[in-house]
Design a protein around this motif. Structure first.
Motif, PDB file in Angstrom:
ATOM      1  N   ILE A  76     100.555 -17.489 -14.374  1.00 17.91           N
ATOM      2  CA  ILE A  76      99.396 -18.852 -14.652  1.00 17.91           C
ATOM      3  C   ILE A  76      98.633 -19.152 -13.546  1.00 17.91           C
ATOM      4  O   ILE A  76      97.407 -19.436 -13.619  1.00 17.91           O
ATOM      5  N   ILE A  77      98.946 -18.549 -12.505  1.00 16.10           N
ATOM      6  CA  ILE A  77      97.916 -18.429 -11.024  1.00 16.10           C
ATOM      7  C   ILE A  77      97.032 -18.078 -11.268  1.00 16.10           C
ATOM      8  O   ILE A  77      96.015 -18.751 -10.849  1.00 16.10           O
ATOM      9  N   LEU A  78      96.673 -17.037 -12.141  1.00 14.46           N
ATOM     10  CA  LEU A  78      95.492 -16.458 -12.366  1.00 14.46           C
ATOM     11  C   LEU A  78      94.160 -17.198 -12.826  1.00 14.46           C
ATOM     12  O   LEU A  78      93.407 -17.204 -13.008  1.00 14.46           O
ATOM     13  N   TYR A  79      94.914 -17.673 -14.092  1.00 15.22           N
ATOM     14  CA  TYR A  79      94.209 -19.083 -14.853  1.00 15.22           C
ATOM     15  C   TYR A  79      93.002 -19.761 -14.222  1.00 15.22           C
ATOM     16  O   TYR A  79      93.846 -20.235 -13.340  1.00 15.22           O
ATOM     17  N   GLY A  80      91.695 -20.144 -14.515  1.00 14.60           N
ATOM     18  CA  GLY A  80      91.180 -20.534 -14.206  1.00 14.60           C
ATOM     19  C   GLY A  80      90.136 -20.440 -12.226  1.00 14.60           C
ATOM     20  O   GLY A  80      89.365 -21.513 -12.645  1.00 14.60           O
ATOM     21  N   CYS A  81      90.110 -18.955 -12.467  1.00 16.49           N
ATOM     22  CA  CYS A  81      89.537 -19.027 -11.101  1.00 16.49           C
ATOM     23  C   CYS A  81      87.830 -18.856 -11.293  1.00 16.49           C
ATOM     24  O   CYS A  81      87.485 -17.820 -12.576  1.00 16.49           O
ATOM     25  N   LYS A  82      87.261 -19.836 -10.743  1.00 14.76           N
ATOM     26  CA  LYS A  82      85.793 -19.542 -10.694  1.00 14.76           C
ATOM     27  C   LYS A  82      84.735 -18.368 -10.710  1.00 14.76           C
ATOM     28  O   LYS A  82      83.801 -18.355 -10.443  1.00 14.76           O
ATOM     29  N   SER A  83      85.338 -17.817  -9.670  1.00  8.84           N
ATOM     30  CA  SER A  83      84.153 -16.461  -8.537  1.00  8.84           C
ATOM     31  C   SER A  83      85.547 -15.255  -7.876  1.00  8.84           C
ATOM     32  O   SER A  83      86.587 -16.106  -8.572  1.00  8.84           O
ATOM     33  N   ILE A  84      84.834 -14.448  -7.636  1.00 12.18           N
ATOM     34  CA  ILE A  84      85.930 -13.168  -7.614  1.00 12.18           C
ATOM     35  C   ILE A  84      86.145 -13.138  -6.079  1.00 12.18           C
ATOM     36  O   ILE A  84      87.594 -13.361  -6.809  1.00 12.18           O
ATOM     37  N   PRO A  85      85.971 -13.992  -5.744  1.00 12.53           N
ATOM     38  CA  PRO A  85      86.527 -13.989  -4.129  1.00 12.53           C
ATOM     39  C   PRO A  85      87.673 -15.048  -4.480  1.00 12.53           C
ATOM     40  O   PRO A  85      88.726 -14.191  -4.074  1.00 12.53           O
ATOM     41  N   GLU A  86      87.281 -16.165  -5.776  1.00 11.63           N
ATOM     42  CA  GLU A  86      88.815 -16.910  -5.522  1.00 11.63           C
ATOM     43  C   GLU A  86      90.027 -15.689  -5.819  1.00 11.63           C
ATOM     44  O   GLU A  86      91.139 -16.182  -5.769  1.00 11.63           O
ATOM     45  N   PHE A  87      89.288 -14.697  -7.540  1.00  9.75           N
ATOM     46  CA  PHE A  87      90.173 -14.437  -8.183  1.00  9.75           C
ATOM     47  C   PHE A  87      90.890 -13.453  -6.814  1.00  9.75           C
ATOM     48  O   PHE A  87      91.902 -12.861  -7.510  1.00  9.75           O
ATOM     49  N   LYS A  88      90.295 -12.791  -5.742  1.00  9.16           N
ATOM     50  CA  LYS A  88      91.085 -11.704  -5.689  1.00  9.16           C
ATOM     51  C   LYS A  88      92.295 -12.230  -4.608  1.00  9.16           C
ATOM     52  O   LYS A  88      93.419 -11.934  -4.362  1.00  9.16           O
TER      53      LYS A  88
ATOM     54  N   TYR B  82     113.546 -30.904 -24.661  1.00 12.44           N
ATOM     55  CA  TYR B  82     113.508 -29.284 -24.826  1.00 12.44           C
ATOM     56  C   TYR B  82     112.571 -28.402 -24.259  1.00 12.44           C
ATOM     57  O   TYR B  82     112.467 -26.780 -24.170  1.00 12.44           O
ATOM     58  N   GLY B  83     111.705 -28.786 -22.902  1.00 13.28           N
ATOM     59  CA  GLY B  83     110.761 -28.602 -22.555  1.00 13.28           C
ATOM     60  C   GLY B  83     111.397 -28.349 -21.084  1.00 13.28           C
ATOM     61  O   GLY B  83     109.715 -27.926 -20.122  1.00 13.28           O
ATOM     62  N   TYR B  84     112.613 -28.565 -20.822  1.00 10.86           N
ATOM     63  CA  TYR B  84     112.679 -28.642 -19.496  1.00 10.86           C
ATOM     64  C   TYR B  84     112.295 -27.415 -18.376  1.00 10.86           C
ATOM     65  O   TYR B  84     112.718 -27.284 -16.952  1.00 10.86           O
ATOM     66  N   LYS B  85     113.433 -26.314 -19.205  1.00 14.88           N
ATOM     67  CA  LYS B  85     112.661 -24.919 -18.571  1.00 14.88           C
ATOM     68  C   LYS B  85     111.386 -24.223 -18.301  1.00 14.88           C
ATOM     69  O   LYS B  85     111.515 -24.204 -17.498  1.00 14.88           O
ATOM     70  N   ASN B  86     111.083 -24.740 -18.945  1.00 10.65           N
ATOM     71  CA  ASN B  86     109.254 -24.036 -18.684  1.00 10.65           C
ATOM     72  C   ASN B  86     108.784 -24.925 -17.402  1.00 10.65           C
ATOM     73  O   ASN B  86     108.022 -24.429 -16.363  1.00 10.65           O
ATOM     74  N   LEU B  87     109.149 -26.132 -17.495  1.00 14.92           N
ATOM     75  CA  LEU B  87     108.764 -26.728 -16.218  1.00 14.92           C
ATOM     76  C   LEU B  87     109.907 -26.481 -15.222  1.00 14.92           C
ATOM     77  O   LEU B  87     108.783 -26.500 -13.852  1.00 14.92           O
ATOM     78  N   ALA B  88     110.725 -26.314 -15.177  1.00 12.46           N
ATOM     79  CA  ALA B  88     111.928 -25.555 -13.986  1.00 12.46           C
ATOM     80  C   ALA B  88     110.911 -24.570 -13.192  1.00 12.46           C
ATOM     81  O   ALA B  88     111.145 -24.439 -12.692  1.00 12.46           O
ATOM     82  N   ILE B  89     110.643 -23.182 -14.797  1.00 11.98           N
ATOM     83  CA  ILE B  89     109.851 -22.488 -14.049  1.00 11.98           C
ATOM     84  C   ILE B  89     108.249 -22.808 -13.240  1.00 11.98           C
ATOM     85  O   ILE B  89     108.605 -22.260 -12.096  1.00 11.98           O
ATOM     86  N   PHE B  90     107.848 -23.774 -13.597  1.00  9.35           N
ATOM     87  CA  PHE B  90     106.644 -24.052 -12.807  1.00  9.35           C
ATOM     88  C   PHE B  90     106.604 -24.495 -11.715  1.00  9.35           C
ATOM     89  O   PHE B  90     105.902 -24.802 -10.666  1.00  9.35           O
ATOM     90  N   MET B  91     107.969 -25.670 -11.164  1.00  8.70           N
ATOM     91  CA  MET B  91     108.297 -25.997  -9.550  1.00  8.70           C
ATOM     92  C   MET B  91     108.703 -24.847  -9.632  1.00  8.70           C
ATOM     93  O   MET B  91     108.415 -25.162  -7.936  1.00  8.70           O
ATOM     94  N   LEU B  92     109.431 -23.808  -9.838  1.00  6.75           N
ATOM     95  CA  LEU B  92     109.821 -22.416  -8.668  1.00  6.75           C
ATOM     96  C   LEU B  92     108.556 -21.665  -8.725  1.00  6.75           C
ATOM     97  O   LEU B  92     108.266 -21.405  -6.620  1.00  6.75           O
ATOM     98  N   ILE B  93     107.234 -21.967  -9.056  1.00  2.00           N
ATOM     99  CA  ILE B  93     106.368 -21.372  -8.825  1.00  2.00           C
ATOM    100  C   ILE B  93     105.330 -21.917  -7.933  1.00  2.00           C
ATOM    101  O   ILE B  93     104.770 -22.092  -6.729  1.00  2.00           O
ATOM    102  N   ALA B  94     105.053 -23.463  -8.411  1.00  3.70           N
ATOM    103  CA  ALA B  94     104.869 -23.848  -7.145  1.00  3.70           C
ATOM    104  C   ALA B  94     105.425 -23.810  -5.723  1.00  3.70           C
ATOM    105  O   ALA B  94     104.339 -24.286  -4.542  1.00  3.70           O
ATOM    106  N   LEU B  95     106.674 -24.426  -5.541  1.00  2.00           N
ATOM    107  CA  LEU B  95     107.157 -24.502  -4.656  1.00  2.00           C
ATOM    108  C   LEU B  95     106.774 -23.000  -3.391  1.00  2.00           C
ATOM    109  O   LEU B  95     106.574 -22.702  -2.249  1.00  2.00           O
ATOM    110  N   LYS B  96     106.460 -21.555  -4.426  1.00  2.00           N
ATOM    111  CA  LYS B  96     106.639 -20.643  -4.215  1.00  2.00           C
ATOM    112  C   LYS B  96     105.594 -20.151  -3.591  1.00  2.00           C
ATOM    113  O   LYS B  96     104.737 -19.401  -2.074  1.00  2.00           O
ATOM    114  N   ILE B  97     104.139 -21.042  -3.808  1.00  2.00           N
ATOM    115  CA  ILE B  97     102.773 -20.857  -3.565  1.00  2.00           C
ATOM    116  C   ILE B  97     102.599 -21.529  -2.200  1.00  2.00           C
ATOM    117  O   ILE B  97     102.224 -21.143  -1.216  1.00  2.00           O
TER     118      ILE B  97
END
Length: 259
Positions: A151-163, A231-246
């Motif tokens: 999910i972190i790779l989506y939404g990039c507007k340019s090649i430098p940003e994507f790298k 019923y969507g708490y699992k996905n929310l927890a995953i996104f929160m963990l990703i955000a904390l790692k970033i």
């Protein structure tokens, strides 16, 4: 005596800068389009604007049939002329449909690093006309990992940003990605991508919107007395963990409470 290429870069010799570019021969997978892009990047970076310097520089970067071609042509006085001759002789541009099939079928191989895979995809893209956003989409789709992880790779507007996002992604999931460099050759099997996609297909069983469990609908739920659950708490927890790692990568000096 060293040959310098511009007044602002007297410290660099011709050999120093030539070594920054991969030689082009037309005998390998290094396309003429990628070579031209690399050469022009060097021209811009080192402010090489003199036509004679440009022609001399490019000739030093040619080997094999490409060098033979340039030696056989007389009257070349600037880079634009040389570039056109190289494109006319060695360009292997393909149509949009062929390019789409090639990009879609090219998947990251188990022995490739993310950087190697991206560069290979960029080289393929140079065989036709492909915008940056489409290249990014093909690259992301070819990484054998779950959509949640990517999910972190989506939404990039340019090649430098994507790298930059690729570097963060590699740090985040270097040990948890579903692919491994020492895996068997199943990734070379063209049917593996389809099998992998089927594994990620959501379970067709109904999901109860009251308790979040699978196998029944909310109208049949026997857990209603316990109240509705998210019923969507699992996905929310995953996104929160990703955000904390970033955040921990971008701000390594901050404590968990500050994050």
């Amino acid at each position: 005596m060293q040959h310098t290429l511009s007044n602002s870069f007297q410290a660099f010799s011709l050999k120093d800068i030539v070594d920054l570019v991969k030689p082009f021969s037309s005998r390998d997978n290094y396309s003429i389009e990628t070579f031209i892009s690399d050469v022009e990047d060097i021209f811009n970076l080192h402010e090489i604007k003199n036509p004679i310097h440009q022609v001399t520089f490019v000739k030093k970067c040619l080997t094999g049939p490409a060098l033979t071609l340039m030696r056989s042509i007389r009257g070349i006085t600037n880079w634009e002329q040389m570039k056109q001759h190289l494109l006319d002789e060695f360009s292997d541009k393909i149509n949009g449909l062929q390019l789409h099939k090639m990009m879609e079928s090219r998947r990251m191989k188990p022995f490739e690093t993310l950087q190697e895979y991206f560069l290979a995809m960029r080289d393929l893209a140079h065989k036709g006309s492909l915008d940056d956003s489409s290249l990014i989409e093909y690259v992301v789709n070819g990484i054998p990992d779950s959509s949640n992880n990517k999910i972190i790779l989506y939404g990039c507007k340019s090649i430098p940003e994507f790298k930059e996002k690729l570097k963060i992604y590699e740090k985040l999931f270097n040990t948890s990605r579903t692919f491994r460099p020492n895996n068997d050759k199943k990734f070379d099997d063209p049917t593996h991508a389809a099998k992998f996609d089927r594994k990620r297909t959501p379970n067709p069983q109904p999901v109860c919107y009251s308790c979040g469990l699978k196998g029944h609908k909310s109208t049949q739920c026997t857990n209603k007395p316990h109240g509705k659950q998210c019923y969507g708490y699992k996905n929310l927890a995953i996104f929160m963990l990703i955000a904390l790692k970033i955040l921990s990568i971008l701000h390594p000096n901050l404590t968990l409470l500050e994050l």
